[in-house]
Motif scaffolding. Sequence first.
Motif, short mmCIF file in Angstrom:
data_model
loop_
_atom_site.label_atom_id
_atom_site.label_comp_id
_atom_site.label_asym_id
_atom_site.label_seq_id
_atom_site.Cartn_x
_atom_site.Cartn_y
_atom_site.Cartn_z
N UNK A 1 3.51 12.96 3.75
CA UNK A 1 1.94 13.04 4.59
C UNK A 1 1.23 11.87 3.81
N UNK A 2 1.10 11.93 2.61
CA UNK A 2 0.26 11.26 1.80
C UNK A 2 0.71 9.86 1.86
N UNK A 3 1.95 9.53 2.04
CA UNK A 3 2.40 8.02 2.10
C UNK A 3 1.82 7.54 3.47
N UNK A 4 2.13 8.13 4.25
CA UNK A 4 1.82 7.70 5.75
C UNK A 4 0.41 7.34 5.91
N UNK A 5 -0.62 8.24 5.26
CA UNK A 5 -2.18 8.04 5.32
C UNK A 5 -2.60 6.93 4.31
N UNK A 6 -1.90 6.95 3.26
CA UNK A 6 -2.10 5.72 2.42
C UNK A 6 -1.62 4.29 3.06
N UNK B 1 0.79 -1.22 0.06
CA UNK B 1 0.06 0.03 0.08
C UNK B 1 1.01 1.14 0.12
N UNK B 2 0.30 2.27 -0.78
CA UNK B 2 1.23 3.43 -0.78
C UNK B 2 2.42 3.61 -1.74
N UNK B 3 2.72 2.15 -2.48
CA UNK B 3 3.95 2.12 -3.21
C UNK B 3 4.21 3.08 -4.12
N UNK B 4 3.31 3.68 -5.13
CA UNK B 4 3.55 4.72 -5.95
C UNK B 4 4.00 6.14 -5.43
N UNK B 5 3.20 6.35 -4.16
CA UNK B 5 3.65 7.60 -3.58
C UNK B 5 5.03 7.48 -2.72
N UNK B 6 5.32 6.31 -2.41
CA UNK B 6 6.76 5.92 -1.96
C UNK B 6 7.88 6.12 -2.81
N UNK C 1 -2.43 11.68 -6.18
CA UNK C 1 -2.85 12.92 -6.42
C UNK C 1 -4.16 13.33 -5.90
N UNK C 2 -5.36 12.33 -5.82
CA UNK C 2 -6.22 12.59 -5.23
C UNK C 2 -6.23 12.90 -3.81
N UNK C 3 -5.05 12.40 -2.99
CA UNK C 3 -4.92 12.49 -1.61
C UNK C 3 -4.48 14.04 -1.60
N UNK C 4 -3.53 14.36 -2.37
CA UNK C 4 -3.08 15.76 -2.20
C UNK C 4 -4.38 17.10 -2.47
N UNK C 5 -5.11 16.54 -3.57
CA UNK C 5 -6.30 17.48 -3.86
C UNK C 5 -7.27 17.53 -2.85
N UNK C 6 -7.51 16.25 -2.03
CA UNK C 6 -8.53 16.38 -1.08
C UNK C 6 -7.96 17.04 0.18
N UNK C 7 -6.71 16.81 0.49
CA UNK C 7 -6.18 17.43 1.65
C UNK C 7 -6.07 19.14 1.37
N UNK C 8 -5.69 19.69 0.15
CA UNK C 8 -5.60 20.87 0.02
C UNK C 8 -7.01 21.26 0.01
N UNK C 9 -7.93 20.72 -0.83
CA UNK C 9 -9.67 21.43 -0.88
C UNK C 9 -9.87 21.67 0.63
N UNK C 10 -9.73 20.58 1.64
CA UNK C 10 -10.19 20.87 2.90
C UNK C 10 -9.48 21.56 3.86
N UNK C 11 -7.99 21.34 3.92
CA UNK C 11 -7.19 22.08 4.85
C UNK C 11 -6.15 23.24 4.17
#
Length: 317
Positions: A162-167, A99-104, A188-198
């Motif tokens: 940040x994203x890797x840890x959450x994935x 899990x999270x290999x692409x981000x890693x 990229x969906x994670x980065x978009x969601x985090x930026x949109x909400x926080x």
Amino acid sequence: MSSPSLQAPAAPALAVVAAATTQTRTEARKPSAALGFMAGGIAACGAVTITNPAEVIKTRLQLQGELMRQAPGTTRIYTNFAQAFVHIAKHEGIRGLQRGLGCAYMYQIMMNGTRLGLYDPIKHLIHAAFNTDPARNNNLVNIAAGGSGGILSAALASPLFLVKTRLQSFSSHEATRVGHQHHYRHTFAALSAIFRTEGWRGIYRGVDASMLRTGAGSAVQLPLYDLVKQKLIKVGGLDNGALCHGLSSLISGFFLCIVMNPFDIISTRMFNQAPDPVTGKGGMLYKSPADCLVKTIRAEGVSALYKGFTAHYLRIG
């Protein structure tokens, strides 16, 4: 009378040639940040393909029992590295372990490419600034170069960490869930969601913890690796080859984990916390790395700072 072409050059000419040759060799030896970035990034990606399951296990062990002491007789989901590996493989399969290999991959290219790529150039700059010999090992210079490169790389790569840890903390199966769960389709969906909400504050949440973690780790890892390698060559009689490099990594990696694991625990927990996605408030357990450290020790004891140590060493070593 000798032909001019066979006469020895005058002493001043020899001096000029020697100086030019020395300058050319010095310039040739000057470290390249670009080549270092490429080498560091490619090597790290090759390694992370094998070690990503250890990173997933480490992340979950570090989040398990967050701010809670284990009650006597309580059974935890994960008890050790081997059991966690089998448990995740059983309930989530290879996809769970990777899990999270692409981000890693992206994180390793950015972080290790920068960190390893800057190590020699920063050493070169420090030696040039103090007019010292780059060929002579200087532990203070090595520590300064390693720490500086680590801090810069962490600042650049923090959003990906940040994203890797959450994935990696997310589990698709109830039986393997620990910590706060974040469900993102991809990086990229994670980065978009985090930026949109926080906003940017969310994207760079935990950057201070990440800089402490990587700065401390790099200040120890790279100089210690150099020192161990030199000792293995001089005292152990090893050739400067793959065996020497491998043993240097294994030995220095152990001591690195001793220094780095508490910082890693803090980073993981800082990255995994998030405000309520609807209200944008609440849900935050820690205000700062220092707050996280104090709360973790109070709730779980000092030993909590070394959760996931074996998995951490298997990944780094």
